[in-house]
Design an enzyme around this catalytic site. Sequence first.
Site, PDB file in Angstrom:
ATOM      1  N   THR A   1       0.857  -1.184   0.000  1.00  0.00           N
ATOM      2  CA  THR A   1       0.000   0.000   0.000  1.00  0.00           C
ATOM      3  C   THR A   1       0.892   1.231   0.000  1.00  0.00           C
ATOM      4  O   THR A   1       1.651   1.459   0.939  1.00  0.00           O
ATOM      5  CB  THR A   1      -0.924   0.000   1.231  1.00  0.00           C
ATOM      6  OG1 THR A   1      -1.678  -1.219   1.259  1.00  0.00           O
ATOM      7  CG2 THR A   1      -1.879   1.180   1.185  1.00  0.00           C
TER       8      THR A   1
ATOM      9  N   PHE B   1      -5.818  -6.940  -1.475  1.00  0.00           N
ATOM     10  CA  PHE B   1      -6.966  -6.828  -0.583  1.00  0.00           C
ATOM     11  C   PHE B   1      -7.104  -8.094   0.254  1.00  0.00           C
ATOM     12  O   PHE B   1      -8.211  -8.537   0.564  1.00  0.00           O
ATOM     13  CB  PHE B   1      -8.246  -6.573  -1.391  1.00  0.00           C
ATOM     14  CG  PHE B   1      -8.214  -5.284  -2.169  1.00  0.00           C
ATOM     15  CD1 PHE B   1      -8.562  -4.085  -1.568  1.00  0.00           C
ATOM     16  CD2 PHE B   1      -7.809  -5.271  -3.494  1.00  0.00           C
ATOM     17  CE1 PHE B   1      -8.525  -2.889  -2.275  1.00  0.00           C
ATOM     18  CE2 PHE B   1      -7.765  -4.087  -4.220  1.00  0.00           C
ATOM     19  CZ  PHE B   1      -8.127  -2.895  -3.604  1.00  0.00           C
TER      20      PHE B   1
ATOM     21  N   ARG C   1      -7.080 -10.445   3.495  1.00  0.00           N
ATOM     22  CA  ARG C   1      -7.398 -10.297   4.917  1.00  0.00           C
ATOM     23  C   ARG C   1      -6.626 -11.334   5.709  1.00  0.00           C
ATOM     24  O   ARG C   1      -6.634 -12.520   5.353  1.00  0.00           O
ATOM     25  CB  ARG C   1      -8.898 -10.488   5.146  1.00  0.00           C
ATOM     26  CG  ARG C   1      -9.772  -9.468   4.435  1.00  0.00           C
ATOM     27  CD  ARG C   1     -11.224  -9.900   4.425  1.00  0.00           C
ATOM     28  NE  ARG C   1     -11.391 -11.156   3.666  1.00  0.00           N
ATOM     29  CZ  ARG C   1     -12.541 -11.825   3.602  1.00  0.00           C
ATOM     30  NH1 ARG C   1     -13.605 -11.396   4.249  1.00  0.00           N
ATOM     31  NH2 ARG C   1     -12.607 -12.942   2.898  1.00  0.00           N
TER      32      ARG C   1
ATOM     33  N   PRO D   1     -20.198  -3.514  16.271  1.00  0.00           N
ATOM     34  CA  PRO D   1     -19.424  -2.728  17.229  1.00  0.00           C
ATOM     35  C   PRO D   1     -18.303  -3.550  17.833  1.00  0.00           C
ATOM     36  O   PRO D   1     -18.299  -4.786  17.757  1.00  0.00           O
ATOM     37  CB  PRO D   1     -20.465  -2.341  18.291  1.00  0.00           C
ATOM     38  CG  PRO D   1     -21.483  -3.444  18.227  1.00  0.00           C
ATOM     39  CD  PRO D   1     -21.539  -3.855  16.777  1.00  0.00           C
TER      40      PRO D   1
ATOM     41  N   CYS E   1      -3.399  -2.303   8.447  1.00  0.00           N
ATOM     42  CA  CYS E   1      -3.854  -1.553   7.274  1.00  0.00           C
ATOM     43  C   CYS E   1      -4.781  -0.384   7.599  1.00  0.00           C
ATOM     44  O   CYS E   1      -4.483   0.765   7.245  1.00  0.00           O
ATOM     45  CB  CYS E   1      -4.566  -2.501   6.301  1.00  0.00           C
ATOM     46  SG  CYS E   1      -3.472  -3.724   5.552  1.00  0.00           S
TER      47      CYS E   1
ATOM     48  N   LYS F   1      -7.786  -9.200  15.397  1.00  0.00           N
ATOM     49  CA  LYS F   1      -8.995  -9.938  15.033  1.00  0.00           C
ATOM     50  C   LYS F   1      -8.691 -11.417  15.153  1.00  0.00           C
ATOM     51  O   LYS F   1      -7.528 -11.829  15.260  1.00  0.00           O
ATOM     52  CB  LYS F   1      -9.462  -9.597  13.617  1.00  0.00           C
ATOM     53  CG  LYS F   1      -8.575 -10.138  12.519  1.00  0.00           C
ATOM     54  CD  LYS F   1      -9.244  -9.952  11.167  1.00  0.00           C
ATOM     55  CE  LYS F   1      -8.481 -10.666  10.060  1.00  0.00           C
ATOM     56  NZ  LYS F   1      -9.191 -10.606   8.766  1.00  0.00           N
TER      57      LYS F   1
END
Length: 432
Positions: free
Chosen positions: A124, A150, A152, A250, A258, A323
Site C-alpha cells: 500500500t 486486498f 485479509r 461494534p 492496514c 482480530k
Amino acid sequence: MGSCRVTVVGAGYVGLTSATCLARLGHRVVCVDNDTAKVASLCEGRVPFYEPDLDKLLREGLASERLRVTTALPEAVRDADLVLLCVPTPMGDDGGADLGAVRTVLAKMRTSLPSGCVVVTKSTVPVGTSHRIRELLRRPDVSVASNPEFLREGTAVRDFFSPDRIVIGVDDPHARDRLSELYEAIPAPRVWTDPVSAELTKYAANAMLALRVSYANVLAELCEKVGADIRDVIEAMGYDERIGPAFLRPGPGWGGSCLPKDAHELVRAAASVGVDAGMVREALAINDRQARRVVARTRRLATGSADGSLRGVRVGLLGLAFKAGTDDLRDSPALTVARLLGEDGADLTAYDPGVRAERADVVPAVVVDDPYRVAKGASVLVVLTEWPEFQHLDWGRLADLMVRPVVLDTRNHLPADDVRAAGLEWHGLGIG
C-alpha cells in the site's frame, strides 16, 4: 495457461501469500527477504507467523521447485518477467506512509532488472508512487504498474484464489499483457485502470471500512443511551441491499496493519491537495474514543462505580490480536485497551489462542496459555477478540474462579444466555 517468472520482494503476509499462491498457479517464483533468519526458516518450510494453509502451500512450492526463497535481491530479479514489491510501508511521523523500504529495494535492484520487466507495487503506497518509482529507476525499458492487495489476515490464501476483484493500474500494453498472464487462472472481475487510480482505490476501500466500523460504534453508544439493541439495529440495516451487513459490528475499535495507517494517509493525501477528508478524520477520532469507552465500562463493572479505582484490581483479557484467525498484534485495539487499563493501575492477565506467551514483551499484561488462568481472582473478564473457541468455554468454571462473575463482551460474540445461565453477568456493547 502461461508461466511467468516472478520475483516477490518481501516475505510478510502479502509477499509470502502472493509467492506461494502464484507458485501453486504454476508460475516460477523467487521470494526475497533481507531477514536471514526468516529466510532460513522459510527454506525449511516453516512460516514465521500464523496464517491458515500458508505452511502447506510453502512446503508444496519448495518441493515442486516452483518456489525459491533467498536473500540475494539483485540475483533474484535478473531473469524476472515481473517483480512484485511487497515491502513494509509503515505510517511515518506525519501520518503518511514511509517509503524507505521501497527506495532501498529500488536502489539495490535497479541495474539488475532485465529489459521488459514489469515492476508492480502490491504494498500500500501513497497516490503517485508509481510516478516516483519511474523516476528512481531511471529505466525507460522497465514498466511500472500498481496492483494493490486486498488480502485479509486469517483468510489470505482463500482471498488470493477467490478475490472480490483484481485491481490493476497500468499505462502501457506490455504491462497489461504481463499482468493478464499472471492472473489468467483466477476467475475474478478485473478492474483495469491507471496506476494513480489503483493506488487511491486501496486507501478509499480501507477508509470506507473504517468509517463503517466507527459508525457502528457510534450507533452502539446511542443504543445504550436510549435503550435499543444494536444487534437488532444492524440486522435490520444489513438487509438493505444499499447498505449490507459487512463491517457494521461494534467492538473495541478497529486496528491491524492496514486500516489505521491507510485512513491517516488518506487524510494526509487529501489535505496535501486542498481536500478536507473530515469524515475520515472523525472516524479516526471515534476510534480513539472507543478504547477509552471500553475502559470506562470495565471500570464500572469491576468496581461498581464510574469513579472507582482500578489500582490492584484483577482484570482478565480474552483476546489480544486485532482480530480472530491471526496472531498479528499491530495496532490491535485490544492492546490499546490493555495499555489504558494498565495506566489506571489494573492487574492484567491475558489469553489469546494465537499469541504465544513469549510475545509478552509487546503486551502490557501477563500472557498465559490457559483461558481459565485469566479468570482466577478477576473482577471482570473483557472479551476483546472474537475467537470462536471463546464461545465454548466452561463458563461455570470461569465463574467459580472469579471474584466478581462479570463479563464485558466488547464484540457481542458470546452466547449471552449460556453465559448468564452459568451464573455470570453478561454485558455487551450497544445493548441498552
